[in-house]
Design a protein around this motif. Sequence first.
Motif, PDB file in Angstrom:
ATOM      1  N   PHE A 103      -6.226   2.845  -3.784  1.00 34.01           N
ATOM      2  CA  PHE A 103      -5.023   3.666  -3.645  1.00 34.01           C
ATOM      3  C   PHE A 103      -4.084   3.062  -2.607  1.00 34.01           C
ATOM      4  CE2 PHE A 103      -2.655   6.935  -1.374  1.00 34.01           C
ATOM      5  CZ  PHE A 103      -1.974   7.547  -2.419  1.00 34.01           C
ATOM      6  N   ILE A 104      -4.637   2.636  -1.471  1.00 33.74           N
ATOM      7  CA  ILE A 104      -3.817   2.039  -0.412  1.00 33.74           C
ATOM      8  C   ILE A 104      -3.117   0.784  -0.932  1.00 33.74           C
ATOM      9  CG2 ILE A 104      -3.867   0.896   1.832  1.00 33.74           C
ATOM     10  CD1 ILE A 104      -4.153   3.930   1.949  1.00 33.74           C
ATOM     11  N   GLU A 105      -3.843  -0.016  -1.707  1.00 26.17           N
ATOM     12  CA  GLU A 105      -3.268  -1.247  -2.243  1.00 26.17           C
ATOM     13  C   GLU A 105      -2.056  -0.943  -3.131  1.00 26.17           C
ATOM     14  OE1 GLU A 105      -2.894  -5.297  -2.479  1.00 26.17           O
ATOM     15  OE2 GLU A 105      -4.330  -4.170  -1.258  1.00 26.17           O
ATOM     16  N   GLY A 106      -2.189   0.051  -3.980  1.00 25.54           N
ATOM     17  CA  GLY A 106      -1.065   0.431  -4.842  1.00 25.54           C
ATOM     18  C   GLY A 106       0.067   1.078  -4.073  1.00 25.54           C
ATOM     19  N   ALA A 107      -0.276   1.876  -3.048  1.00 25.98           N
ATOM     20  CA  ALA A 107       0.746   2.577  -2.271  1.00 25.98           C
ATOM     21  C   ALA A 107       1.642   1.611  -1.515  1.00 25.98           C
ATOM     22  CB  ALA A 107       0.081   3.555  -1.304  1.00 25.98           C
ATOM     23  N   LYS A 108       1.093   0.477  -1.096  1.00 24.97           N
ATOM     24  CA  LYS A 108       1.902  -0.527  -0.407  1.00 24.97           C
ATOM     25  C   LYS A 108       3.078  -0.970  -1.278  1.00 24.97           C
ATOM     26  CE  LYS A 108      -1.898  -2.448   2.355  1.00 24.97           C
ATOM     27  NZ  LYS A 108      -2.772  -3.635   2.555  1.00 24.97           N
ATOM     28  N   GLN A 109       2.850  -1.077  -2.574  1.00 21.60           N
ATOM     29  CA  GLN A 109       3.920  -1.473  -3.488  1.00 21.60           C
ATOM     30  C   GLN A 109       5.005  -0.408  -3.546  1.00 21.60           C
ATOM     31  OE1 GLN A 109       2.180  -2.380  -7.291  1.00 21.60           O
ATOM     32  NE2 GLN A 109       0.476  -3.507  -6.369  1.00 21.60           N
ATOM     33  N   GLY A 110       4.613   0.859  -3.423  1.00 25.81           N
ATOM     34  CA  GLY A 110       5.595   1.946  -3.453  1.00 25.81           C
ATOM     35  C   GLY A 110       6.598   1.844  -2.326  1.00 25.81           C
ATOM     36  N   LEU A 123       8.118   7.174 -13.113  1.00 25.61           N
ATOM     37  CA  LEU A 123       8.284   6.123 -12.104  1.00 25.61           C
ATOM     38  C   LEU A 123       9.151   5.015 -12.675  1.00 25.61           C
ATOM     39  CD1 LEU A 123       4.589   6.013 -10.860  1.00 25.61           C
ATOM     40  CD2 LEU A 123       6.499   7.238  -9.839  1.00 25.61           C
ATOM     41  N   ASP A 124      10.440   5.316 -12.887  1.00 22.34           N
ATOM     42  CA  ASP A 124      11.307   4.361 -13.562  1.00 22.34           C
ATOM     43  C   ASP A 124      11.426   3.045 -12.812  1.00 22.34           C
ATOM     44  OD1 ASP A 124      12.540   5.785 -11.566  1.00 22.34           O
ATOM     45  OD2 ASP A 124      14.440   6.073 -12.604  1.00 22.34           O
ATOM     46  N   ASN A 125      11.457   3.091 -11.472  1.00 22.55           N
ATOM     47  CA  ASN A 125      11.545   1.841 -10.708  1.00 22.55           C
ATOM     48  C   ASN A 125      10.241   1.058 -10.760  1.00 22.55           C
ATOM     49  OD1 ASN A 125      14.273   2.067  -9.385  1.00 22.55           O
ATOM     50  ND2 ASN A 125      13.390   3.987  -8.734  1.00 22.55           N
ATOM     51  N   ALA A 126       9.112   1.768 -10.756  1.00 20.92           N
ATOM     52  CA  ALA A 126       7.827   1.087 -10.859  1.00 20.92           C
ATOM     53  C   ALA A 126       7.616   0.531 -12.259  1.00 20.92           C
ATOM     54  CB  ALA A 126       6.697   2.058 -10.511  1.00 20.92           C
ATOM     55  N   ALA A 127       8.232   1.139 -13.260  1.00 19.42           N
ATOM     56  CA  ALA A 127       8.050   0.687 -14.644  1.00 19.42           C
ATOM     57  C   ALA A 127       8.763  -0.634 -14.907  1.00 19.42           C
ATOM     58  CB  ALA A 127       8.575   1.761 -15.610  1.00 19.42           C
ATOM     59  N   THR A 128       9.790  -0.942 -14.136  1.00 13.26           N
ATOM     60  CA  THR A 128      10.583  -2.141 -14.398  1.00 13.26           C
ATOM     61  C   THR A 128       9.769  -3.434 -14.351  1.00 13.26           C
ATOM     62  OG1 THR A 128      12.610  -1.075 -13.632  1.00 13.26           O
ATOM     63  CG2 THR A 128      12.595  -3.475 -13.697  1.00 13.26           C
ATOM     64  N   PRO A 129       9.002  -3.702 -13.278  1.00 12.73           N
ATOM     65  CA  PRO A 129       8.222  -4.949 -13.289  1.00 12.73           C
ATOM     66  C   PRO A 129       7.191  -4.996 -14.407  1.00 12.73           C
ATOM     67  CG  PRO A 129       7.641  -3.567 -11.399  1.00 12.73           C
ATOM     68  CD  PRO A 129       8.865  -2.988 -11.991  1.00 12.73           C
ATOM     69  N   GLY A 177       0.005   4.292  -6.088  1.00 15.11           N
ATOM     70  CA  GLY A 177      -1.405   4.290  -5.732  1.00 15.11           C
ATOM     71  C   GLY A 177      -2.260   4.872  -6.844  1.00 15.11           C
ATOM     72  N   MET A 178      -1.784   5.952  -7.467  1.00 17.06           N
ATOM     73  CA  MET A 178      -2.499   6.544  -8.599  1.00 17.06           C
ATOM     74  C   MET A 178      -2.555   5.580  -9.791  1.00 17.06           C
ATOM     75  SD  MET A 178      -3.675   9.647  -8.033  1.00 17.06           S
ATOM     76  CE  MET A 178      -4.183   9.109  -6.407  1.00 17.06           C
ATOM     77  N   MET A 179      -1.431   4.874 -10.034  1.00 23.11           N
ATOM     78  CA  MET A 179      -1.416   3.899 -11.124  1.00 23.11           C
ATOM     79  C   MET A 179      -2.411   2.771 -10.876  1.00 23.11           C
ATOM     80  SD  MET A 179       0.667   4.610 -13.651  1.00 23.11           S
ATOM     81  CE  MET A 179       1.074   3.020 -14.359  1.00 23.11           C
ATOM     82  N   LYS A 180      -2.552   2.386  -9.612  1.00 25.45           N
ATOM     83  CA  LYS A 180      -3.515   1.336  -9.266  1.00 25.45           C
ATOM     84  C   LYS A 180      -4.939   1.801  -9.565  1.00 25.45           C
ATOM     85  CE  LYS A 180      -4.272  -2.745  -7.416  1.00 25.45           C
ATOM     86  NZ  LYS A 180      -3.719  -3.982  -8.014  1.00 25.45           N
ATOM     87  N   LEU A 181      -5.228   3.061  -9.297  1.00 26.93           N
ATOM     88  CA  LEU A 181      -6.539   3.614  -9.617  1.00 26.93           C
ATOM     89  C   LEU A 181      -6.768   3.641 -11.127  1.00 26.93           C
ATOM     90  CD1 LEU A 181      -6.860   6.626  -7.130  1.00 26.93           C
ATOM     91  CD2 LEU A 181      -8.024   4.418  -7.033  1.00 26.93           C
ATOM     92  N   ALA A 182      -5.719   4.008 -11.872  1.00 25.31           N
ATOM     93  CA  ALA A 182      -5.841   4.027 -13.329  1.00 25.31           C
ATOM     94  C   ALA A 182      -6.121   2.634 -13.871  1.00 25.31           C
ATOM     95  CB  ALA A 182      -4.566   4.594 -13.947  1.00 25.31           C
ATOM     96  N   GLU A 183      -5.490   1.644 -13.270  1.00 21.49           N
ATOM     97  CA  GLU A 183      -5.707   0.263 -13.710  1.00 21.49           C
ATOM     98  C   GLU A 183      -7.105  -0.218 -13.333  1.00 21.49           C
ATOM     99  OE1 GLU A 183      -3.489  -4.110 -13.256  1.00 21.49           O
ATOM    100  OE2 GLU A 183      -2.834  -2.382 -12.080  1.00 21.49           O
ATOM    101  N   ALA A 184      -7.518   0.051 -12.096  1.00 20.23           N
ATOM    102  CA  ALA A 184      -8.824  -0.419 -11.628  1.00 20.23           C
ATOM    103  C   ALA A 184      -9.978   0.266 -12.343  1.00 20.23           C
ATOM    104  CB  ALA A 184      -8.941  -0.199 -10.117  1.00 20.23           C
ATOM    105  N   SER A 185      -9.767   1.505 -12.777  1.00 20.09           N
ATOM    106  CA  SER A 185     -10.836   2.247 -13.448  1.00 20.09           C
ATOM    107  C   SER A 185     -11.000   1.869 -14.916  1.00 20.09           C
ATOM    108  CB  SER A 185     -10.560   3.752 -13.354  1.00 20.09           C
ATOM    109  OG  SER A 185      -9.400   4.097 -14.097  1.00 20.09           O
TER     110      SER A 185
END
Length: 409
Positions: free
Chosen positions: A264-271, A110-116, A60-68
């Motif tokens: 944040f919610i959008e990114g958290a769903k991926q988690g 976030l090694d698993n999130a980094a893979t995609p 969720g935090m990464m999604k905010l970093a991307e959107a900002s």
Amino acid sequence: MLHRLWLSFFLAAFAAALYQWLWLDNAGIFQQLVQATFDMSALTVELAIGLIGTLAFWLGMMKLAEASGLVDKLALAVTPLFTRLMPELPKGHPAIGSMTMNLSANMLGLDNAATPLGLKAMQDLQQLNPHKHTASNAQILFLVLNTSSVTLFPITIFLYRAQQGAADPTSVFIPILIATSCSTLAGLLAVSLVQRINLLQRTVLLYLGGFVALLLAFIGYFSTLGADELQRQSSLTGNLLIFSAIIGFLLLAHWRKVNVYEQFIEGAKQGFEVAITIIPYLLAMLVAIGVLRASGALDGLIWLLREGVAALGMDTRFADALPTAIMKPFSGSGARAMMLETMHSHGVDSFAAYLASVIQGSTETTFYVLAVYFGAVGIRHTRHAIACGLTADLAGIIAAIAVGYWFFA
């Protein structure tokens, strides 16, 4: 390779159990093996449930970093460095943004999130590759930087330590930062030597000089502290930086008129999806390592390593953490399982558990990343990627052992 390694764990456990039964008259050994499968299966579920929340939060935090637009700014900031380390990479190419996102996810642990994100970067680099079945210089450098990437916030390691009841889950923050920095520098130097990249260019020296200066400043400051104050300051610095990053992501996104809650919610769903996906892999490795330990085979390996180290007149306490180091180049889930098993067997605040945590955070998984990333784009000839990746792994593990003695012995 991984399937052979996994199978070998069970075969080694069975052989060791037969030895204990037939030669040592241990009739209860097979009951211990079966019990280990139950115990490790239960531990897998416990860990996975806790991991869902952590992965969801940081994605969720990464999604905010991307959107900002923070990711785009980071990509712009590192473009001068990437274009000099990878001369075939045009300015403004999508691969720069993809690589930045991947390395950013690795920095957050976030090694698993980094893979995609890494797969997307490798696909972008493949567009520039004139020989589609042979790894290009840029792809090899990216892979080595990925496998040795600096872990600024090893969140999942903190989580596992907290789940196991650590008194201070973040006390390994600074040791991991130092060890993984050594790994990254060693990997970059190895690739530069093979590819004849000129690291003496002004731009490269400025980036590397700033990085090394910051690392030396950390080392210089912490070298002036006593043992107790060293751990206290390490914990304070780690927690301060982590929460400051969270506040920074939120404020920047809000300032850019981003709906921080919805993004944040959008990114958290991926988690949640990522955490569920890794359960079978974590289960497979934890059970395999559990039966290996219960059979006595793992203890026998550690004994051999300890005796070899003792014969050289060296301190042997680090030998209990070596299973994590041995597994790390082959399997991230396997190394993670080794780390967890060490925490479970020796205590989460033992020297072995501290050192296993630092080793786990010092590098990524060379063979796994190589197989997944290169396999995704159809590369068969990896050239010098394995040698350079393993060089980075070795440097990270040696640094982890050294810094482990410095901070926790």
